[in-house]
Every structure is written in structure tokens, then in C-alpha cells.
Design a protein around this motif. Sequence first.
Motif, PDB file in Angstrom:
ATOM      1  N   UNK A 128      -6.456   2.557   2.649  1.00 35.82           N
ATOM      2  CA  UNK A 128      -6.328   3.852   2.173  1.00 35.82           C
ATOM      3  C   UNK A 128      -5.671   3.788   0.603  1.00 35.82           C
ATOM      4  N   UNK A 140      -4.130   6.284  -2.352  1.00 40.05           N
ATOM      5  CA  UNK A 140      -3.454   7.581  -2.435  1.00 40.05           C
ATOM      6  C   UNK A 140      -4.122   8.402  -3.727  1.00 40.05           C
ATOM      7  N   UNK A 188      -8.956   1.040  -6.195  1.00 42.99           N
ATOM      8  CA  UNK A 188      -9.149   0.107  -4.945  1.00 42.99           C
ATOM      9  C   UNK A 188     -10.768  -0.451  -5.239  1.00 42.99           C
ATOM     10  N   UNK A 248     -11.538  -2.641  -8.117  1.00 45.78           N
ATOM     11  CA  UNK A 248     -10.675  -4.112  -7.956  1.00 45.78           C
ATOM     12  C   UNK A 248     -11.423  -4.697  -6.822  1.00 45.78           C
ATOM     13  N   UNK A 266      -0.182  -2.933  -7.946  1.00 47.22           N
ATOM     14  CA  UNK A 266      -1.841  -2.790  -7.932  1.00 47.22           C
ATOM     15  C   UNK A 266      -2.723  -3.107  -8.944  1.00 47.22           C
ATOM     16  N   UNK A 267      -2.318  -2.999 -10.317  1.00 46.98           N
ATOM     17  CA  UNK A 267      -3.300  -3.569 -11.287  1.00 46.98           C
ATOM     18  C   UNK A 267      -3.073  -5.015 -11.589  1.00 46.98           C
ATOM     19  N   UNK A 271      -4.487  -6.959  -1.207  1.00 46.54           N
ATOM     20  CA  UNK A 271      -3.294  -5.982  -0.722  1.00 46.54           C
ATOM     21  C   UNK A 271      -3.257  -5.918   0.875  1.00 46.54           C
ATOM     22  N   UNK A 285       3.498   1.805  -0.995  1.00 47.35           N
ATOM     23  CA  UNK A 285       2.388   2.669  -0.864  1.00 47.35           C
ATOM     24  C   UNK A 285       1.258   2.342  -1.829  1.00 47.35           C
ATOM     25  N   UNK A 286       1.552   1.656  -2.969  1.00 46.59           N
ATOM     26  CA  UNK A 286       0.332   1.184  -3.811  1.00 46.59           C
ATOM     27  C   UNK A 286      -0.267   0.010  -3.107  1.00 46.59           C
ATOM     28  N   UNK A 287       0.445  -0.967  -2.505  1.00 46.49           N
ATOM     29  CA  UNK A 287      -0.032  -2.336  -2.271  1.00 46.49           C
ATOM     30  C   UNK A 287      -0.320  -2.711  -0.832  1.00 46.49           C
ATOM     31  N   UNK A 288       0.359  -1.673   0.143  1.00 48.73           N
ATOM     32  CA  UNK A 288       0.312  -2.012   1.530  1.00 48.73           C
ATOM     33  C   UNK A 288      -1.218  -1.598   2.059  1.00 48.73           C
ATOM     34  N   UNK A 289      -1.901  -0.836   1.509  1.00 48.88           N
ATOM     35  CA  UNK A 289      -3.477  -0.594   1.978  1.00 48.88           C
ATOM     36  C   UNK A 289      -3.508   0.736   2.910  1.00 48.88           C
ATOM     37  N   UNK A 290      -2.328   1.002   3.217  1.00 48.75           N
ATOM     38  CA  UNK A 290      -2.215   2.552   4.070  1.00 48.75           C
ATOM     39  C   UNK A 290      -3.040   2.689   5.232  1.00 48.75           C
ATOM     40  N   UNK A 291      -3.113   1.692   6.080  1.00 47.98           N
ATOM     41  CA  UNK A 291      -4.081   1.772   7.000  1.00 47.98           C
ATOM     42  C   UNK A 291      -3.357   1.497   8.525  1.00 47.98           C
ATOM     43  N   UNK A 339      -4.507  -5.116   5.774  1.00 46.03           N
ATOM     44  CA  UNK A 339      -3.524  -3.960   5.411  1.00 46.03           C
ATOM     45  C   UNK A 339      -2.771  -3.316   6.569  1.00 46.03           C
ATOM     46  N   UNK A 350       5.083   9.770   2.548  1.00 43.66           N
ATOM     47  CA  UNK A 350       4.681   9.974   1.172  1.00 43.66           C
ATOM     48  C   UNK A 350       3.346  10.172   0.996  1.00 43.66           C
ATOM     49  N   UNK A 351       2.522   9.600   1.700  1.00 41.96           N
ATOM     50  CA  UNK A 351       1.112   9.833   1.762  1.00 41.96           C
ATOM     51  C   UNK A 351       0.695  11.249   2.246  1.00 41.96           C
ATOM     52  N   UNK A 352       1.109  11.609   3.297  1.00 44.41           N
ATOM     53  CA  UNK A 352       0.647  12.655   4.115  1.00 44.41           C
ATOM     54  C   UNK A 352       1.269  14.075   4.133  1.00 44.41           C
TER      55      UNK A 352
END
Lengths: 339, 323
Positions: A196, A198, A206, A209, B140-141, B175, B253-259, B269, B278-280
Motif C-alpha cells: 500500500x 499513501x 512505488x 521504484x 522511500x527515495x 520495502x 508508513x513510507x517504508x513498511x508497505x502498509x499491507x 510488507x 495515520x493511513x486510514x
Amino acid sequence: MLNSCKTFAAAIIVASTFGMAAHATDVTGAGSSFVYPVVSKWSATYAEKTGNQINYQSIGSGGGIAQIKAGTVDFGASDMPLDEATLQKFGLGQFPDVIGGIVPAFNVEGIAPGKLVLDGQVLADIYLGKITSWKDAAIAALNPGVKLPDTKITVVHRSDGSGTTFNFSDYLSKVSPEWKAKVGEGTAVQWPVGIGGKGNQGVSAYVKQIKNSIGYVEYAYALQNHIGYALMKNAAGKVVAPTIATFQAAADTADWKDAKNFNLLMTNAPGATAWPITATSWVIMYKQPRNAANAKVVMDFFKWSYEHGQQQARSLDYVPLPQSLVNQIKNYWKTDFKM
Amino acid sequence: MQVTLTRQLVRDSERRAHLDARYDRIFRGVLKFCALLVLAALLGAALSTLWGGREVLFGQGLHFLTSDAWNPVKDDYGALSPIFGTLVTSLIAIVLAVPVSFGVAMFLTEIAPTWMRGPVSSAIELLAGIPSIIYGMWGLFVFVPFMSGIEPALSATLGRIPLIGKLFQGPPLGLGLLTAGIVLAVMILPFITSVMREVFQTVPTRLKESAYALSSTRWEVLWDIVLPYTRSAVIGGIILGLGRALGETMAVTFVLGNSYNITSSLLMPGTSISSSIANEFNEAVGVHRSALIALGFLLFVVTFIVLLIARLMLHQLARREGK
């Protein structure tokens, strides 16, 4: 001395009264982040023309609905239409404001942007985790002549609740019974596979990358970030590219006439040139507003945007509503709103 | 004359004492109020999250704690995968950050030349001042592409080892739990290092010099003199870092993959309690919102349990030393 004082006071009163008259109405709206760029651009131009300020807070559709229900804003904006029962209960009305498209974005080595064709069934199977390789027979059948690599597909979806996800999952539900049964539709769903990101930015980042990934983003983001997007086979069986013309074709052919309170999603529209994942956003207002003066300004603002805001909408890669729909909305204002 | 003066003095000092006692009382009251305010704020936050999440916490009860489902469409929520992600990423962060912090603090207090100590300590403290969103974007980058480059190598080497090999097998996405853990480690490093450095400096020179005089090596002095002398403070510093890692939001949040999943692989992830919120939270209504607030309450509980375990450990240590 006393006299001059009085004159001075009178002058102040007169000045302040005129000042108040010149100072126009401030109205506030809140909701969908999808429409935020275009609404803020419109409101700047509208303020120059009329002096009326439209303050729009991009707090998300859920927030927008909550705020208008609480009566703290003059209008709400949501990417998800309210159902009939809710509208009735709160005395609310809703109408579309602008159209946008959602595109499947991909990053596969050797396939140029716009050279990959997908259809709803394949997209649903990829997001269900049933199609796991780019070389899958179902993808190959849609792309004769394209050299597909035998690599694992990385699925990217939104991690936050969003109207984009709502329209995307609604499309998948319409084309895949299995998706409808297992996942369903909503601003956030239980994704069978994938990672996911954001916001549109997160998904774009994503997809850019991670090699061999696929995601879905708003058309404007795909354009601005130069991500390869796929073509789609639509409900009529024709392959279409995401363009302003195909988004508008979807809006044209969607069955607005029979949709009470414009409660209709344009996904999987029947037209031959219609882009299958086309979305709109709804403005939500009270039919009998407590602050009628503010509500009038809101309506005047959207009327102005339908008539004069088209160029600005196009420049931000949104699509203006087709004329037939605008006429229907104006009619709806006359019959349903009392102010 | 003499008598009156003495009497006067006595009366004065009595009045002083009386006044002093009153000021003391007021001062004590103010201090007590401040301390209680913290307690009240904590209790208020815990209770309001409990109240906000009541629909899920009491409505679904045990199911919420034991289920790994997270389905906003069917309103079926389980907290297992966010709790799992939170604990695993924090654990990775602590495992990586503690030895490095210890090394840095050791170097700065015992080994580094004096001219180097100031700049390096300031640099470490500056690390603590970087906003977490910057860590997230850097992650992330910059770091995610780097990780996706080395992950195939990790799978090929560490992934072959029996037992722990499973941890390092998976798609090289860049990630996931491991990346999030490493970013967290960098974030909590300055906190742990600062505390360690401060307390290492409090060790009396006499003790260290005595040890050196008995021909101890530097390592022996540190391990046998400095560390035992400062043990509880060092553990306190580690707990401080752990607390931060548990609650960290944006960078994760940026690097965990949110799954929402629970996997045996650190390359996969995942999601954490705070990043889910934070996401939802923005688009959540009804039961969904209640589930997110309930997650917030669970973060309180998880942090509390971790702190409790740390306290018990300290207590155990103190007792063993007593014997």
C-alpha cells in the motif's frame, strides 16, 4: 469640537457600512482531496471576478460528509455519492462537479507507456492474486506482438481510504463476480495481495521504484509523474486510451437520466469510446439551508465553474461535465432546492 | 534593652519559619499539581481512546485481538497484524541500534580525542532533531532502492541458513519489515546514544583509573566497571528508544508497505498500529473509525506491557546484584 467629533463618528459609521457591503460573502466547503486542485484554482478566479471567497479544505471525503452533516460547512464534497436514505434523513442534495479518470499504471521493462492493454477481468485477477506473472496467458491474449517478461507482478494499491480506491474497486466489482464476492467495493478494502502506498503520490512512487509493478492512480498524477499507463478494453469491447475525450464519453453514455440525486457511478460505462474507470465527485448541500445567502453563493460558484471553469479544469487534466449533465443539474437545483 | 532585642529576634525568626512553612506548602502543592496533571492527561488519553473504540473493543471483544482480518467493506477488524508489525519493527530497531549506540557512546567517552567529542556528539544530537517525515522520504527515495538492490544477496546468503533463513526469503521489493526496522534504528540511535554518553561520563574517574592501574584493557574497564555502574540508566535509555520506535508513525508508513499480513519473512510488507491509524483515519467513518481508535488504545497497552517487562528486568537485575 463636539460637532467635529460627531461628524468624524458618522464618517466612520458610513465608511464601515460601505466596507461591509463591499466585503463579500465567505463560504466554506470541505471534503474530497480529488477535486481540491481544481476547486482551489476556480475559487481564486471566482474571487477575483465576484469578490466572494470560497474556502475549501481538502480533508478527505469521509471528513467532508461528516462536516456537512454536522452543519459546520456550507458544502461538502465526496468521491462517494450518499445513498437515498441518508440524503432524505439529513435533507441533503448532491450533484457532480467535475470528472476525472483513474488509470492502471505499470512499470515493466521493455513495455513502453500506452503499449499494454488490459481488461477488467485481467485487472481483477491481478489484484486478486490469481494472475501473478506478466507472461500469463490472459495478458498475452490481450497483447499480441508485445514481448512480456516472465516476472512476478508486484501489486500496488492505496493504503489510505480514498475515492480513487472506491471507484477502482467498484469497477472491479462490476466486471468480476469473484472480486465482488471476495473483496467488494469501498474507500478502503481488504486487499488480497500487494503493498500500500499513501495517496496518489505514494502509489506513483512505488510503481516508479519497483520493477514489474502495477498500480492505479488518478490520470493527472500518471501524466505529471511520467508513469506508463495501460490501455483498457471497455464494456463495449473496444480498446481505449485514457484521454479527456474518453472520460467525457463515459460521462455522456452513463445513465444519468434515471439516477435519482445523481447517485450513479460512471465506471464500466457502455459507450464505444468510454474509458471504463471514469469517476466524478459530488458536491453535497442542504436542500433547505440554514444560511441561504451562503448557499446561494455556493451554487453561483458551481454554476460559474460549469460555464467558465472548463479551460482551467482541462489545464489540470480534469474533464468538465458534458452540457446535457449540466442542464440536468441546473434543473435539479430549481426543483429540489428551496432557498 | 537586651531582652527586648532578643525577644524581637525570636519573634522575627518565628514569623519567618511560619512563612517559610506556608511557602513550602504552596510550593509542594504546585509541584504535586504538575505531576498529577501528567497523570491525568495520560489517564484521559487512555480512557478517551478506550471510549472511542468501545464499539469494537467491547462489541467484538476477543475477536478484535485474535483476528488478522482487516476488512472495511464488511466491517470485520482484527488487530493482530498491526500489533505484529509494530513489535517486529521495533525489535529489529532495538537489536540494531543498541550495539551501535553502545559503541558510539563508548568511543565518545573513553577513546575519542577530546577535540572530536564535541562535534560528533552534536552531530548525533542533530540526528534526533530531524523530523520523522524526512526520514520517511529519505527511506522511500534513497534507502528503499538500495535495499531492493541488496535484498537478493541477503536471500542468497542469510536466506540459506537453516531456521533463521526463512526471515530473509522473499521478493526484493526494498520495502517491508526489515527496511522499516533499519530506518527506525537510525531514528532511535541518537536517543540511546545521548543517554549512554551522559551516564558513562558520571562514572568516577577513580574507579576507572584503579582498573587501568590493575592493567585492565579498555574493553575490560568498560564492560566490568562502566557498564555495571551505569546499568539501570543504560536500560532506561534503551527503553526510551524502544518507546519511540513503538509509536513512530510517518517514517514507518513510507517504508513498511502498509499491507495487513503476518509473514515469517522480514522482507515482506506489513503494517503497524500507528501507520494504520495515520493511513486510514481521514476517510474512516462508523465502525472503521472505532476500530482505528481501538488500535490507538492497544498501542497504549502494548507500550505499557513493554515498559512493565523492562521494569521487571531492572528489578531482577537489582536483586541479583544485591545477592
